[in-house]
Design an enzyme around this catalytic site. Structure first.
Site, PDB file in Angstrom:
ATOM      1  CE  LYS A   1      -4.262  -1.986   1.539  1.00 19.67           C
ATOM      2  NZ  LYS A   1      -5.178  -2.381   2.573  1.00 19.67           N
TER       3      LYS A   1
ATOM      4  CE  LYS B   1      -5.852  -7.862  -5.129  1.00 15.98           C
ATOM      5  NZ  LYS B   1      -5.815  -7.186  -3.914  1.00 15.98           N
TER       6      LYS B   1
ATOM      7  CE  LYS C   1     -11.382  -1.048  -2.018  1.00 18.48           C
ATOM      8  NZ  LYS C   1     -12.181  -2.189  -1.616  1.00 18.48           N
TER       9      LYS C   1
HETATM   10  P1  ADP Z   1      -8.912  -3.750  -3.123  1.00 16.46           P
HETATM   11  O1  ADP Z   1      -7.648  -4.415  -3.561  1.00 16.46           O
HETATM   12  O2  ADP Z   1      -9.788  -3.390  -4.289  1.00 16.46           O
HETATM   13  O3  ADP Z   1      -8.659  -2.573  -2.206  1.00 16.46           O
HETATM   14  P2  ADP Z   1      -9.669  -5.125  -0.729  1.00 16.46           P
HETATM   15  O4  ADP Z   1      -8.227  -5.148  -0.344  1.00 16.46           O
HETATM   16  O5  ADP Z   1     -10.599  -4.224   0.007  1.00 16.46           O
HETATM   17  O6  ADP Z   1      -9.741  -4.797  -2.296  1.00 16.46           O
HETATM   18  O7  ADP Z   1     -10.215  -6.606  -0.705  1.00 16.46           O
HETATM   19  C1  ADP Z   1     -11.436  -7.067  -0.162  1.00 16.46           C
HETATM   20  C2  ADP Z   1     -11.508  -8.573  -0.293  1.00 16.46           C
HETATM   21  O8  ADP Z   1     -11.579  -8.949  -1.666  1.00 16.46           O
HETATM   22  C3  ADP Z   1     -10.292  -9.311   0.277  1.00 16.46           C
HETATM   23  O9  ADP Z   1     -10.699 -10.543   0.837  1.00 16.46           O
HETATM   24  C4  ADP Z   1      -9.432  -9.516  -0.948  1.00 16.46           C
HETATM   25  O10 ADP Z   1      -8.556 -10.589  -0.814  1.00 16.46           O
HETATM   26  C5  ADP Z   1     -10.487  -9.759  -2.011  1.00 16.46           C
HETATM   27  N1  ADP Z   1      -9.983  -9.293  -3.305  1.00 16.46           N
HETATM   28  C6  ADP Z   1      -9.739  -8.010  -3.649  1.00 16.46           C
HETATM   29  N2  ADP Z   1      -9.294  -7.914  -4.911  1.00 16.46           N
HETATM   30  C7  ADP Z   1      -9.234  -9.180  -5.372  1.00 16.46           C
HETATM   31  C8  ADP Z   1      -8.854  -9.763  -6.624  1.00 16.46           C
HETATM   32  N3  ADP Z   1      -8.458  -9.019  -7.661  1.00 16.46           N
HETATM   33  N4  ADP Z   1      -8.933 -11.109  -6.755  1.00 16.46           N
HETATM   34  C9  ADP Z   1      -9.360 -11.867  -5.728  1.00 16.46           C
HETATM   35  N5  ADP Z   1      -9.745 -11.394  -4.533  1.00 16.46           N
HETATM   36  C10 ADP Z   1      -9.685 -10.071  -4.349  1.00 16.46           C
HETATM   37  N1  TRP Z   2      -8.251  -6.381   5.497  1.00 16.51           N
HETATM   38  C1  TRP Z   2      -9.397  -6.933   4.836  1.00 16.51           C
HETATM   39  C2  TRP Z   2      -9.355  -6.551   3.365  1.00 16.51           C
HETATM   40  O1  TRP Z   2      -8.723  -5.605   2.966  1.00 16.51           O
HETATM   41  C3  TRP Z   2     -10.690  -6.449   5.430  1.00 16.51           C
HETATM   42  C4  TRP Z   2     -10.807  -6.901   6.825  1.00 16.51           C
HETATM   43  C5  TRP Z   2     -10.707  -6.131   7.937  1.00 16.51           C
HETATM   44  C6  TRP Z   2     -11.025  -8.246   7.257  1.00 16.51           C
HETATM   45  N2  TRP Z   2     -10.859  -6.901   9.037  1.00 16.51           N
HETATM   46  C7  TRP Z   2     -11.061  -8.181   8.674  1.00 16.51           C
HETATM   47  C8  TRP Z   2     -11.188  -9.464   6.609  1.00 16.51           C
HETATM   48  C9  TRP Z   2     -11.245  -9.340   9.429  1.00 16.51           C
HETATM   49  C10 TRP Z   2     -11.367 -10.617   7.385  1.00 16.51           C
HETATM   50  C11 TRP Z   2     -11.407 -10.551   8.783  1.00 16.51           C
HETATM   51  O2  TRP Z   2      -9.992  -7.197   2.629  1.00 16.51           O
END
Ligand code: ADP
Ligand code: TRP
Length: 347
Positions: free
Chosen positions: A112, A208, A211
C-alpha cells in the site's frame, strides 16, 4: 463453527471482491453447522477515505452490496465494524503484545505504501485492528483472498502470545486446553480459507483487480461504464483467424490474458469450455469474447442489480438490518472483553 469476514468500505465493490471474497461469504451462510458473521470494515477504510460524506456513503453501499448479493440477515450477522466499539479496546490491548517486527514484515503495508497510500500509523497498525476484528468474535474460519492470509497468521500468532502471557495453564501446543491441567486460551486461534480457482481476479489492464489501480469492473456500477470497461480490457493485436495467446506482454513482463481469465471466472463451466476451444483454435475476435463477457456479467448480476436498486431506495431498512446485526455482534464482543479485561487487569 464460526465463520467471520469483512471487506473494507474504501471504494465501490468490484468483481475481484466478489469472486475472491463475497461469493464465498454468501455461500457460507448456508453451510451446515456454521454461524456466519460479516462486517463492513469502515474503521480500516479511514486510512484511505478522508471525506466524511463519502465514508458514510461507501459504508452503506457495501452493506447494500452484501444484501443484494444474497446475504440473508436471518442466516448471517451483518454489521458495521464501528458499531462495536469494543474492537478498538481489544486492538489496543493486542497491540501491547504485537512485535513491531511483525508489522514491518506485513506485505499489505509495503504494497500500500508502494502504491502511494500515506504511511500513517493507522496503516501500519492495520493488521492489529484486523486481528482484533477476528479474535473479538472467536472466529474459527476466516474466508479471504490470498493477499489477506498473512494477516490471519498474525492474528493466530498474537492470540498465542496473549494467551501465553495472560492465561495461567495455557499451553500453545494444546490451545483448546483439551488435556488435563491445561486451560483453553481466552483468544481462539482462527484459520484462513481461500478459494483457489479464483484466488486472484485480474483487472482490465492485467494487473490484480483493485480499487487502488483504477482497473476494476464494479459490481453495481453504471451500466454504460461497465460496458466501456469490459470493452477496454487489454488484449494484443492477434488477428481474428489466429489462435489467441493465454498470456500478454505488459512492459517487460508476461501476465495471464485478463480477458481469458475473466471469461474463465465468470462463465458457467460448459460455456467456458467452448470459449476455451475457440480461443485456442482461432476464428473469433477479441470483440466477440468481450461481448460474451458482458452477457455473462448481466446474466450473473442482473437479479442482484434489481435488489440493489430496491435497497438503495430504502435506507431505513438497511439501517435496521445493520442495527440488529450490531446488537448481536456486541453481545458476543462484550462477553469476550469481560474476560480480556479480567485477564490483563482492567476494571
Ligand atoms: P482492493 O484491492 O480493491 O482494495 P480489498 O483489499 O478491500 O480490495 O479486498 C477485499 C476482499 O476482496 C479481500 O478478501 C481480498 O482478498 C479480495 N480481493 C480483492 N481484490 C481481489 C482480486 N483481484 N482477486 C481476488 N480477490 C480479491
Ligand atoms: N483487510 C481486509 C481486506 O482488505 C478487510 C478486513 C478487515 C477483514 N478486518 C477483517 C477481513 C477481518 C477478514 C477478517 O480485505
Amino acid at each position: 463453527m464460526r465463520i467471520l469476514s469483512g471487506v473494507q468500505s474504501s471504494g465501490k465493490l468490484h468483481l475481484g471482491n466478489y469472486y475472491g471474497a463475497l461469493r464465498q461469504f454468501v455461500q457460507l451462510q448456508d453451510e451446515a453447522g456454521a454461524e456466519a458473521y460479516f462486517f463492513i470494515a469502515n474503521l480500516h477504510a479511514l486510512n484511505t477515505i478522508r471525506e466524511p460524506k463519502l465514508a458514510l456513503e461507501l459504508t452503506r453501499d457495501a452493506a447494500i452490496t452484501y444484501l443484494a448479493l444474497g446475504l440473508d440477515p436471518k442466516k448471517a450477522v451483518l454489521f458495521r465494524q464501528s458499531d462495536v466499539r469494543e474492537v478498538l479496546e481489544l486492538y489496543w490491548i493486542l497491540g501491547t503484545v504485537t512485535p513491531h517486527a511483525h508489522l514491518e514484515r506485513a506485505h499489505s503495508y509495503k504494497d500500500k505504501v508502494a502504491k502511494g497510500i500515506s504511511p500513517d500509523f493507522g496503516l501500519f497498525a492495520y493488521p492489529v485492528l484486523m486481528a482484533a476484528d477476528i479474535l473479538l468474535y472467536s472466529a474459527d474460519v476466516v474466508p479471504v483472498g490470498r493477499d489477506q492470509v498473512q494477516h490471519i497468521e498474525f492474528a493466530r500468532d498474537w492470540a498465542v502470545k496473549f494467551n501465553t502471557q495472560y492465561v495461567p495453564g495455557y499451553d500453545p501446543a494444546d490451545p483448546d486446553g483439551k488435556e488435563r491441567g491445561h486451560t483453553p486460551g481466552i483468544l481462539k486461534l482462527p484459520s484462513s480459507r481461500i478459494q483457489e480457482s479464483t484466488a486472484v481476479v485480474p483487472g482490465i489492464d492485467g494487473l490484480k483487480m483493485s480499487k487502488s489501480y483504477g482497473n476494476t469492473i464494479d459490481l453495481f456500477g453504471d451500466e454504460k461504464e461497465i460496458k466501456k470497461r469490459i470493452m477496454s480490457i487489454k488484449t494484443d493485436s492477434t488477428p481474428v483467424e489466429a489462435p489467441k495467446p493465454l498470456e500478454l506482454v505488459i512492459g517487460d513482463e508476461k501476465v495471464p490474458s485478463p480477458l481469458y481469465q475473466l471469461l474463465k471466472v465468470m462463465l458457467p463451466e460448459s460455456d467456458f469450455r467452448d470459449v476455451d476451444a475457440s480461443w485456442k483454435a482461432g476464428g473469433k475476435g477479441y470483440g466477440d469474447y468481450k461481448k460474451k463477457l458482458l452477457e455473462a456479467y448481466h446474466a450473473t448480476f442482473g437479479p442482484a442489480r434489481q435488489r440493489y436498486a430496491e435497497l438503495v431506495a430504502d435506507p431505513a431498512e438497511v439501517e435496521r438490518i445493520l442495527q440488529e446485526g450490531a446488537h448481536r455482534a456486541r453481545s458476543e464482543a462484550t462477553r469476550l472483553m469481560d474476560k480480556v479485561r479480567g485477564a490483563v487487569g482492567i476494571p
